[in-house]
Design a protein around this motif. Sequence first.
Motif, mmCIF file in Angstrom:
data_model
loop_
_atom_site.group_PDB
_atom_site.id
_atom_site.type_symbol
_atom_site.label_atom_id
_atom_site.label_comp_id
_atom_site.label_asym_id
_atom_site.label_seq_id
_atom_site.Cartn_x
_atom_site.Cartn_y
_atom_site.Cartn_z
ATOM 1 N N PHE A 33 0.876 -0.916 -0.057
ATOM 2 C CA PHE A 33 0.027 0.082 -0.013
ATOM 3 C C PHE A 33 0.735 1.329 0.064
ATOM 4 N N PHE A 34 0.584 2.088 -0.799
ATOM 5 C CA PHE A 34 1.338 3.289 -0.688
ATOM 6 C C PHE A 34 0.560 4.673 -0.392
ATOM 7 N N LEU A 35 1.140 5.265 0.363
ATOM 8 C CA LEU A 35 0.503 6.798 0.917
ATOM 9 C C LEU A 35 1.123 7.706 0.317
ATOM 10 N N PRO A 36 0.678 8.873 -0.135
ATOM 11 C CA PRO A 36 -0.921 8.883 0.275
ATOM 12 C C PRO A 36 -1.945 8.210 -0.994
ATOM 13 N N ARG A 37 -1.251 7.578 -1.868
ATOM 14 C CA ARG A 37 -2.132 7.127 -3.026
ATOM 15 C C ARG A 37 -3.315 6.191 -2.289
ATOM 16 N N ASP A 38 -3.024 5.465 -1.412
ATOM 17 C CA ASP A 38 -4.112 4.387 -1.235
ATOM 18 C C ASP A 38 -5.042 4.922 0.092
ATOM 19 N N PHE A 39 -4.317 5.980 0.573
ATOM 20 C CA PHE A 39 -5.128 6.260 1.792
ATOM 21 C C PHE A 39 -4.661 7.841 2.113
ATOM 22 N N ASP A 40 -5.692 8.762 1.980
ATOM 23 C CA ASP A 40 -4.884 10.158 1.989
ATOM 24 C C ASP A 40 -5.944 11.003 3.103
ATOM 25 N N ARG A 41 -6.529 10.662 3.793
ATOM 26 C CA ARG A 41 -7.617 11.166 4.896
ATOM 27 C C ARG A 41 -6.601 11.782 6.221
ATOM 28 N N ALA A 42 -6.914 12.897 6.549
ATOM 29 C CA ALA A 42 -6.470 13.173 7.690
ATOM 30 C C ALA A 42 -7.323 13.166 8.906
ATOM 31 N N CYS A 43 -6.950 12.409 9.891
ATOM 32 C CA CYS A 43 -7.883 12.319 11.229
ATOM 33 C C CYS A 43 -8.335 13.688 11.571
ATOM 34 N N ILE A 44 -9.532 13.741 11.738
ATOM 35 C CA ILE A 44 -10.335 15.124 12.223
ATOM 36 C C ILE A 44 -10.461 15.083 13.714
ATOM 37 N N GLY A 45 -9.998 14.465 14.426
ATOM 38 C CA GLY A 45 -9.985 14.197 15.927
ATOM 39 C C GLY A 45 -11.184 14.325 16.554
ATOM 40 N N CYS A 46 -12.193 13.418 16.015
ATOM 41 C CA CYS A 46 -13.650 13.470 16.376
ATOM 42 C C CYS A 46 -13.656 12.449 17.690
ATOM 43 N N THR A 47 -12.807 11.713 18.070
ATOM 44 C CA THR A 47 -12.756 10.893 18.898
ATOM 45 C C THR A 47 -13.706 9.542 18.800
ATOM 46 N N SER A 48 -14.440 9.851 17.932
ATOM 47 C CA SER A 48 -15.615 8.568 17.743
ATOM 48 C C SER A 48 -14.941 7.450 17.780
ATOM 49 N N CYS A 49 -13.728 6.993 17.137
ATOM 50 C CA CYS A 49 -13.015 5.693 17.211
ATOM 51 C C CYS A 49 -13.052 5.090 18.679
ATOM 52 N N PHE A 50 -12.379 5.973 19.533
ATOM 53 C CA PHE A 50 -12.261 5.583 20.913
ATOM 54 C C PHE A 50 -13.405 5.609 21.734
ATOM 55 N N MET A 51 -14.527 6.418 21.493
ATOM 56 C CA MET A 51 -15.882 6.216 22.368
ATOM 57 C C MET A 51 -16.875 5.465 21.801
ATOM 58 N N LYS A 52 -16.886 5.215 20.634
ATOM 59 C CA LYS A 52 -17.946 4.645 20.077
ATOM 60 C C LYS A 52 -17.802 3.265 19.208
ATOM 61 N N GLY A 53 -16.683 3.257 18.689
ATOM 62 C CA GLY A 53 -16.047 2.144 18.026
ATOM 63 C C GLY A 53 -15.481 2.601 16.578
ATOM 64 N N GLU A 54 -14.199 1.948 16.401
ATOM 65 C CA GLU A 54 -13.652 2.328 15.049
ATOM 66 C C GLU A 54 -14.544 2.197 13.824
ATOM 67 N N ASP A 55 -15.549 1.651 13.696
ATOM 68 C CA ASP A 55 -16.372 1.504 12.543
ATOM 69 C C ASP A 55 -17.304 2.932 12.452
ATOM 70 N N THR A 56 -17.249 3.594 13.417
ATOM 71 C CA THR A 56 -17.802 4.942 13.274
ATOM 72 C C THR A 56 -17.152 6.025 12.762
ATOM 73 N N CYS A 57 -15.568 5.695 12.415
ATOM 74 C CA CYS A 57 -14.578 6.723 11.829
ATOM 75 C C CYS A 57 -15.100 7.088 10.541
ATOM 76 N N PRO A 58 -14.961 8.355 10.285
ATOM 77 C CA PRO A 58 -15.725 8.835 8.840
ATOM 78 C C PRO A 58 -14.899 8.318 7.670
ATOM 79 N N HIS A 59 -13.617 7.815 8.285
ATOM 80 C CA HIS A 59 -12.847 7.222 7.073
ATOM 81 C C HIS A 59 -12.557 5.571 7.074
ATOM 82 N N TYR A 60 -13.391 5.201 8.023
ATOM 83 C CA TYR A 60 -13.495 3.500 8.103
ATOM 84 C C TYR A 60 -13.641 2.930 6.977
ATOM 85 N N GLU A 61 -14.267 3.085 6.153
ATOM 86 C CA GLU A 61 -14.581 2.234 4.946
ATOM 87 C C GLU A 61 -13.472 2.403 3.837
ATOM 88 N N GLU A 62 -12.810 3.391 3.893
ATOM 89 C CA GLU A 62 -11.735 3.740 3.035
ATOM 90 C C GLU A 62 -10.469 3.046 3.619
#
Length: 231
Positions: A33-62
Amino acid sequence: MKIVMIHGQSHKGSTYHIARQLADKIGGEVMEFFLPRDFDRACIGCTSCFMKGEDTCPHYEELHEITEKMDEADVLIFASPVYVYHATGAMKTFLDHYGYRWIVHRPEEKMFQKQAVCISTAAGAGMKSTNKDMADSLFFWGVAKIYRYGVAVSATSYEEISDKRKKKIDSKTTKLANKVKAVDGKVRPGIKTKAFFSIMGMMQRNGWNEADVTYWKEKGWLENKRPWKKK
């Protein structure tokens, strides 16, 4: 053996060639995998992955495919050229998305039986701090065995590296590959990782984050189960 390589750049320079040389010597199925070609999203600091689960990250599917492949791998190779004495921004952005996987939160148990190699290159210096950027995350993920290889290539492209230096690199990657192969399937975390895991377990018994506490309870880690022990 399955190998997943995470490149901190999208071009194939010195760092890429050395990392690929190592992977070929280890042998097996290799996915890159090559960055940023294969993933280029910056963490937005929403803390959702910590508090609700990683599948709630806005970039989870990517990010899901890379996560899945890393979990399936036996060996992880993280490679980054030195950018201002540290790993590339693309690599840092990638690692930022896995804060929830640190031992203090919800580590993936498969990591405790894996090996990883951090590779960095520079024309002059900065390899130590660059490898540390990557190795820090790997350690806190619980990866059992982590190797580091940094090399000053005195060049700005792989083609410009001297034959003498290439021979040294070849020798080093051969030795490193042999070390990885010698313990394949037999690695277990060292005392530092085990001690840190135990301390985090004590914290989780009175944890403040419900998602983390529930995860540790479900894994049985608040009792006698450990992720590095064979079931």
